[in-house]
Design a protein around this motif. Structure first.
Motif, mmCIF file in Angstrom:
data_model
loop_
_atom_site.group_PDB
_atom_site.id
_atom_site.type_symbol
_atom_site.label_atom_id
_atom_site.label_comp_id
_atom_site.label_asym_id
_atom_site.label_seq_id
_atom_site.Cartn_x
_atom_site.Cartn_y
_atom_site.Cartn_z
ATOM 1 N N GLU A 25 0.823 -1.217 0.000
ATOM 2 C CA GLU A 25 0.000 0.000 0.000
ATOM 3 C C GLU A 25 0.857 1.266 0.000
ATOM 4 O O GLU A 25 0.440 2.306 -0.494
ATOM 5 C CB GLU A 25 -0.922 0.024 1.228
ATOM 6 N N ASN A 26 2.053 1.152 0.589
ATOM 7 C CA ASN A 26 2.965 2.295 0.668
ATOM 8 C C ASN A 26 4.018 2.277 -0.424
ATOM 9 O O ASN A 26 4.988 3.030 -0.365
ATOM 10 C CB ASN A 26 3.625 2.334 2.050
ATOM 11 N N SER A 27 3.843 1.397 -1.408
ATOM 12 C CA SER A 27 4.769 1.257 -2.545
ATOM 13 C C SER A 27 6.192 0.960 -2.106
ATOM 14 O O SER A 27 7.154 1.376 -2.746
ATOM 15 C CB SER A 27 4.740 2.516 -3.423
ATOM 16 N N ASN A 28 6.338 0.227 -0.997
ATOM 17 C CA ASN A 28 7.653 -0.162 -0.508
ATOM 18 C C ASN A 28 8.024 -1.526 -1.077
ATOM 19 O O ASN A 28 7.196 -2.430 -1.134
ATOM 20 C CB ASN A 28 7.683 -0.222 1.022
ATOM 21 N N GLN A 29 9.268 -1.663 -1.500
ATOM 22 C CA GLN A 29 9.724 -2.888 -2.123
ATOM 23 C C GLN A 29 10.055 -3.968 -1.097
ATOM 24 O O GLN A 29 9.991 -5.146 -1.395
ATOM 25 C CB GLN A 29 10.951 -2.598 -2.981
ATOM 26 N N GLN A 30 10.402 -3.543 0.118
ATOM 27 C CA GLN A 30 10.776 -4.496 1.156
ATOM 28 C C GLN A 30 9.871 -4.354 2.368
ATOM 29 O O GLN A 30 9.423 -3.250 2.693
ATOM 30 C CB GLN A 30 12.225 -4.289 1.587
ATOM 31 N N ILE A 31 9.635 -5.471 3.031
ATOM 32 C CA ILE A 31 8.883 -5.483 4.286
ATOM 33 C C ILE A 31 9.903 -5.270 5.395
ATOM 34 O O ILE A 31 10.804 -6.089 5.594
ATOM 35 C CB ILE A 31 8.151 -6.822 4.484
ATOM 36 N N GLU A 32 9.763 -4.168 6.081
ATOM 37 C CA GLU A 32 10.682 -3.799 7.156
ATOM 38 C C GLU A 32 10.044 -4.112 8.516
ATOM 39 O O GLU A 32 8.826 -4.320 8.601
ATOM 40 C CB GLU A 32 11.013 -2.300 7.076
ATOM 41 N N PRO A 33 10.839 -4.140 9.593
ATOM 42 C CA PRO A 33 10.272 -4.374 10.927
ATOM 43 C C PRO A 33 9.148 -3.382 11.262
ATOM 44 O O PRO A 33 8.200 -3.732 11.978
ATOM 45 C CB PRO A 33 11.474 -4.191 11.860
ATOM 46 N N GLU A 34 9.239 -2.175 10.725
ATOM 47 C CA GLU A 34 8.194 -1.173 10.977
ATOM 48 C C GLU A 34 6.849 -1.625 10.396
ATOM 49 O O GLU A 34 5.801 -1.379 10.995
ATOM 50 C CB GLU A 34 8.616 0.174 10.391
ATOM 51 N N HIS A 35 6.872 -2.271 9.235
ATOM 52 C CA HIS A 35 5.632 -2.798 8.651
ATOM 53 C C HIS A 35 5.057 -3.910 9.530
ATOM 54 O O HIS A 35 3.842 -3.971 9.744
ATOM 55 C CB HIS A 35 5.882 -3.365 7.246
ATOM 56 N N ILE A 36 5.943 -4.773 10.020
ATOM 57 C CA ILE A 36 5.495 -5.876 10.871
ATOM 58 C C ILE A 36 4.908 -5.331 12.167
ATOM 59 O O ILE A 36 3.840 -5.764 12.616
ATOM 60 C CB ILE A 36 6.656 -6.859 11.152
ATOM 61 N N PHE A 37 5.594 -4.352 12.766
ATOM 62 C CA PHE A 37 5.068 -3.752 13.996
ATOM 63 C C PHE A 37 3.714 -3.121 13.743
ATOM 64 O O PHE A 37 2.785 -3.270 14.552
ATOM 65 C CB PHE A 37 6.039 -2.714 14.578
ATOM 66 N N GLU A 38 3.585 -2.403 12.638
ATOM 67 C CA GLU A 38 2.313 -1.752 12.287
ATOM 68 C C GLU A 38 1.189 -2.788 12.237
ATOM 69 O O GLU A 38 0.101 -2.571 12.772
ATOM 70 C CB GLU A 38 2.446 -1.042 10.942
ATOM 71 N N ALA A 39 1.461 -3.917 11.609
ATOM 72 C CA ALA A 39 0.457 -4.979 11.506
ATOM 73 C C ALA A 39 0.101 -5.535 12.884
ATOM 74 O O ALA A 39 -1.080 -5.744 13.194
ATOM 75 C CB ALA A 39 0.963 -6.084 10.592
#
Length: 135
Positions: A25-39
């Motif tokens: 959704e944020n057009s990011n190529q990699q899943i970062e720890p911040e994405h995991i925390f957000e989820a």
């Protein structure tokens, strides 16, 4: 260490799926720890929400800052935009979560283990933010 996704609890699997959606959704190529925390932290019925509350952490402030981190990640578009993949930091987080589960003699990796992995990953901005908020 190869990540065995069958050893994740259903909630952990859902969080990783959601983190991929957040990255996309944020057009990011990699899943970062911040994405995991957000989820993890955006699930109102999830354990991470209650852990943050018990620790007295300001979840709304942490999520707001985390959104800024996510917005700062490089964006891709066009032919380069495929499904996001786990970054090296995220792989390290999951490796750490598996080690935590093993040390606790748990058969499956839960959201709590992943939160510990995120907090221990000193290379991510969310780790420092969590530490500064008493997590």
């Amino acid at each position: 260490m190869a990540i065995n996704f069958n050893k994740l609890t259903l909630k952990s699997q859902e969080a990783l799926q959601r983190s991929q959606e957040i990255a996309s959704e944020n057009s990011n190529q990699q899943i970062e720890p911040e994405h995991i925390f957000e989820a993890l932290a955006s699930d109102p019925a999830g354990i991470v929400t209650s852990i943050l509350a018990k620790l007295g952490a300001n979840k709304d402030s942490i999520l707001s800052n985390n959104k800024e981190f996510i917005n700062s990640f490089p964006k891709v578009s066009g032919a380069n935009s495929g499904d996001p993949v786990l970054s090296r930091n995220s792989t390290d987080v999951l490796d750490s979560a598996f080690k935590e589960a093993s040390a606790m003699k748990d058969e499956f990796v839960s959201a709590e283990h992943i939160l510990l992995g995120i907090a221990e990953n000193l290379k991510s901005k969310i780790s420092n933010l969590l530490r500064n908020n008493g997590v």
